[in-house]
Design a protein around this motif. Structure first.
Motif, PDB file in Angstrom:
ATOM      1  N   ILE A   3      28.978  29.387  36.042  1.00  0.00           N
ATOM      2  CA  ILE A   3      29.333  29.043  37.421  1.00  0.00           C
ATOM      3  C   ILE A   3      30.206  30.139  38.027  1.00  0.00           C
ATOM      4  N   TRP A   4      31.169  30.616  37.263  1.00  0.00           N
ATOM      5  CA  TRP A   4      32.087  31.650  37.758  1.00  0.00           C
ATOM      6  C   TRP A   4      31.343  32.953  38.064  1.00  0.00           C
ATOM      7  N   SER A  25      28.091  33.361  38.734  1.00  0.00           N
ATOM      8  CA  SER A  25      27.069  33.248  39.776  1.00  0.00           C
ATOM      9  C   SER A  25      27.593  32.716  41.110  1.00  0.00           C
ATOM     10  N   TYR A  26      28.889  32.457  41.212  1.00  0.00           N
ATOM     11  CA  TYR A  26      29.448  31.927  42.453  1.00  0.00           C
ATOM     12  C   TYR A  26      29.312  32.952  43.563  1.00  0.00           C
ATOM     13  N   PRO A  27      28.936  32.646  44.755  1.00  0.00           N
ATOM     14  CA  PRO A  27      28.735  31.345  45.383  1.00  0.00           C
ATOM     15  C   PRO A  27      27.306  30.837  45.310  1.00  0.00           C
ATOM     16  N   ILE A  31      25.158  29.510  43.038  1.00  0.00           N
ATOM     17  CA  ILE A  31      25.081  28.946  41.690  1.00  0.00           C
ATOM     18  C   ILE A  31      23.666  28.439  41.421  1.00  0.00           C
TER      19      ILE A  31
END
Length: 126
Positions: free
Chosen positions: A80-81, A83-85, A87
């Motif tokens: 998640i971190w 690929s943010y934002p 996701i």
């Protein structure tokens, strides 16, 4: 282990178990196969078969679940971190599911030796 040798500390014993070494002496070759421990450590003769018929390995199963789920949570958080934002929830969902199925099998020997290390620590304290 000779009587005049010091016992390793908790961190050292658990660290050895995490890299599939004997928690007491750090020796290798503790497994006959991925799922089968030897009767004793080939280096220091520490008994590794410790009462399987009496639910001894329930603690090892607990460590297996904790290690597996911790790995899955850390991996999902990292995905998640990274690929943010944008996701990729589908990929994370399938990847996390696959990891939770596979991780207990991959971490099986680690969880067994971590439990042996904790058992040795409990025996020292008591």
């Amino acid at each position: 282990m000779a009587r005049n040798e010091e016992r390793p500390g908790a961190a050292k014993m658990i660290g050895r178990a995490l890299v599939l070494r004997c928690p007491r002496c750090g020796g290798r070759g503790l497994f006959l196969s991925w799922f089968k421990l030897r009767e004793r450590c080939p280096n220091c003769s520490l008994p590794l078969q410790r009462g399987e018929q009496h639910d001894y390995w329930l603690g090892g199963m607990m460590f297996n679940i904790v290690l597996s789920e911790g790995l899955a949570v850390a991996t999902v958080a990292l995905a998640i971190w990274v690929s943010y934002p944008d996701i990729a929830w589908s990929a994370i969902w399938f990847g996390a599911t696959a990891l939770m199925v596979v991780a207990p099998f991959l971490l099986f020997p680690v969880s067994r030796l971590v439990w042996v290390a904790f058992d040795l620590l409990f025996l020292v304290v008591c």
